[in-house]
Write an enzyme that holds these catalytic residues in place. Structure first.
Site, PDB file in Angstrom:
ATOM      1  N   HIS A 156      38.096  36.655  37.205  1.00  0.00           N
ATOM      2  CA  HIS A 156      38.316  37.072  38.596  1.00  0.00           C
ATOM      3  C   HIS A 156      39.612  37.878  38.669  1.00  0.00           C
ATOM      4  CE1 HIS A 156      38.108  37.003  42.939  1.00  0.00           C
ATOM      5  NE2 HIS A 156      39.395  36.727  42.939  1.00  0.00           N
ATOM      6  N   ASP A 204      35.394  30.734  42.941  1.00  0.00           N
ATOM      7  CA  ASP A 204      36.680  31.144  42.356  1.00  0.00           C
ATOM      8  C   ASP A 204      37.675  29.985  42.316  1.00  0.00           C
ATOM      9  OD1 ASP A 204      35.708  33.759  42.127  1.00  0.00           O
ATOM     10  OD2 ASP A 204      36.435  34.309  44.119  1.00  0.00           O
TER      11      ASP A 204
HETATM   12  C1  GAR Z   1      35.820  42.911  36.832  1.00  0.00           C
HETATM   13  O1  GAR Z   1      36.969  43.581  37.287  1.00  0.00           O
HETATM   14  C2  GAR Z   1      35.858  41.450  37.194  1.00  0.00           C
HETATM   15  O2  GAR Z   1      37.154  40.936  37.206  1.00  0.00           O
HETATM   16  C3  GAR Z   1      35.266  41.450  38.573  1.00  0.00           C
HETATM   17  O3  GAR Z   1      34.225  42.401  38.504  1.00  0.00           O
HETATM   18  C4  GAR Z   1      34.598  43.422  37.586  1.00  0.00           C
HETATM   19  C5  GAR Z   1      33.431  43.701  36.674  1.00  0.00           C
HETATM   20  O4  GAR Z   1      33.718  44.781  35.833  1.00  0.00           O
HETATM   21  N1  GAR Z   1      34.755  40.175  38.933  1.00  0.00           N
HETATM   22  C6  GAR Z   1      34.839  39.668  40.155  1.00  0.00           C
HETATM   23  O5  GAR Z   1      35.315  40.268  41.089  1.00  0.00           O
HETATM   24  C7  GAR Z   1      34.261  38.264  40.287  1.00  0.00           C
HETATM   25  N2  GAR Z   1      34.666  37.675  41.535  1.00  0.00           N
HETATM   26  P1  GAR Z   1      32.834  45.057  34.555  1.00  0.00           P
HETATM   27  O6  GAR Z   1      31.379  45.044  35.011  1.00  0.00           O
HETATM   28  O7  GAR Z   1      33.263  46.428  34.124  1.00  0.00           O
HETATM   29  O8  GAR Z   1      33.136  44.012  33.539  1.00  0.00           O
END
Ligand code: GAR
Length: 223
Positions: free
Chosen positions: A116, A152
Site C-alpha cells: 500500500h 489496509d
Molecule cells: C502500487 O503503487 C501499489 O502500491 C498500489 O497500486 C499500485 C499498483 O501498481 N496499491 C494500492 O493502492 C493498494 N491499496 P502496479 O500495478 O504497477 O504494481
C-alpha cells in the site's frame, strides 16, 4: 529433494493493472534472488499490462472479471477456487484494487500480503500521495503488510520512507515511492519464502522477533 534443500514457495499474484510490482518479482526470480515459483497471475480486469508481463515471463494467467458477478461474495468465492487450484503457499496482492470479504481474508490469513503506497496506518484508501502532500508530511512512503479483514489494516512487515520534497506533486512523489515498492516487495516475499517471516497472534514476526507496529523500516536511498 535432499533434506537441506529449501522448498520453492509457490506464489499466486493478484493484479488489477500495470503490474510493475509483479515485474519486480519476476525479475527477482529471473536473477536468482527470489526462491519462489510464480504459479499464476490472476487479474480482475482483462487486457491490463500486468497480464502481458506474466505471459512474457511464461507464467499462467487467469482473468476473473468482477463485473460478471452478482455480488462481492460470489466473486470472492470464485477467486478462492481459482487461486487454490494453483495450491500457493503465499498470495501476493500487487495493485489488486478490490475490497475483500472477511471470508476471503480469513481463508488466507497469515499467507496473504499486500503493498500500500503510504506509511500505514496513515493514509489508508486512495489518493495517498496527494493526501500526504496536502497534510504537509515530511515523509511519505510505502508499506508491505499481512492482509486481515481490516482494509489496509493488517500487521506491517516493512516500510520504506521517502522524503516529501518542496518540488513534489502527486505524480513525482508516486514515482519515487514506486521505486521503493520494487525494493521492499521482493524483500518481504523473500523473507516469507525463506521461512523468516510469519504472522503469529495477529502480529508480524521476522526471524523469531516481533516487528514494531510500523514493520521493519528502511530509508529510501535517493540521489
Ligand atoms: C502500487 O503503487 C501499489 O502500491 C498500489 O497500486 C499500485 C499498483 O501498481 N496499491 C494500492 O493502492 C493498494 N491499496 P502496479 O500495478 O504497477 O504494481
Amino acid at each position: 529433494m535432499s533434506s537441506t534443500e529449501v522448498k520453492t514457495l509457490r506464489v499466486v499474484v493478484l493484479i488489477s493493472g500495470s503490474g510493475s510490482n509483479l515485474q519486480a518479482l519476476i525479475d527477482g526470480v529471473a536473477n536468482g534472488d527470489l526462491p519462489i515459483e510464480i504459479a499464476a497471475v490472476i487479474s480482475n480486469r482483462p487486457d491490463v499490462l500486468g497480464l502481458t508481463r506474466a505471459t512474457n515471463a511464461g507464467i499462467p494467467t487467469a482473468v476473473l472479471d468482477h463485473k460478471g458477478f452478482a455480488s462481492r461474495e460470489a466473486f470472492d468465492q470464485e477467486l478462492m477456487r481459482t487461486i487454490d487450484a494453483y495450491n500457493p503457499g503465499l498470495v501476493v496482492l500487487a495493485g489488486f484494487m478490490r475490497i475483500l470479504t472477511a471470508e476471503f481474508t480469513q481463508h488466507y490469513l497469515g499467507r496473504m500480503i499486500n503493498i500500500h503506497p503510504s506509511l500505514l496506518p496513515k493514509f489508508q484508501g486512495l489518493h495517498t500521495h496527494q493526501r500526504a502532500i496536502d497534510a504537509g508530511e515530511s515523509h511519505h512512503g510505502v508499506t508491505v503488510h499481512f492482509v486481515t479483514a481490516e482494509l489496509d489494516g493488517g500487521p506491517a512487515i516493512v516500510q520504506a520512507l521517502v522524503p516529501v520534497l518542496a518540488s513534489d506533486d502527486a505524480s513525482l512523489l508516486a514515482k519515487r515511492v514506486q521505486r521503493q515498492e520494487h525494493v521492499i516487495y521482493p524483500l518481504a516475499v523473500k523473507w516469507f519464502a525463506q521461512g523468516d517471516l510469519k504472522m503469529q497472534d495477529g502480529k508480524a514476526e521476522l526471524k523469531g522477533e516481533l516487528l514494531p507496529a510500523c514493520g521493519y523500516q528502511i530509508e529510501a536511498n535517493e540521489p
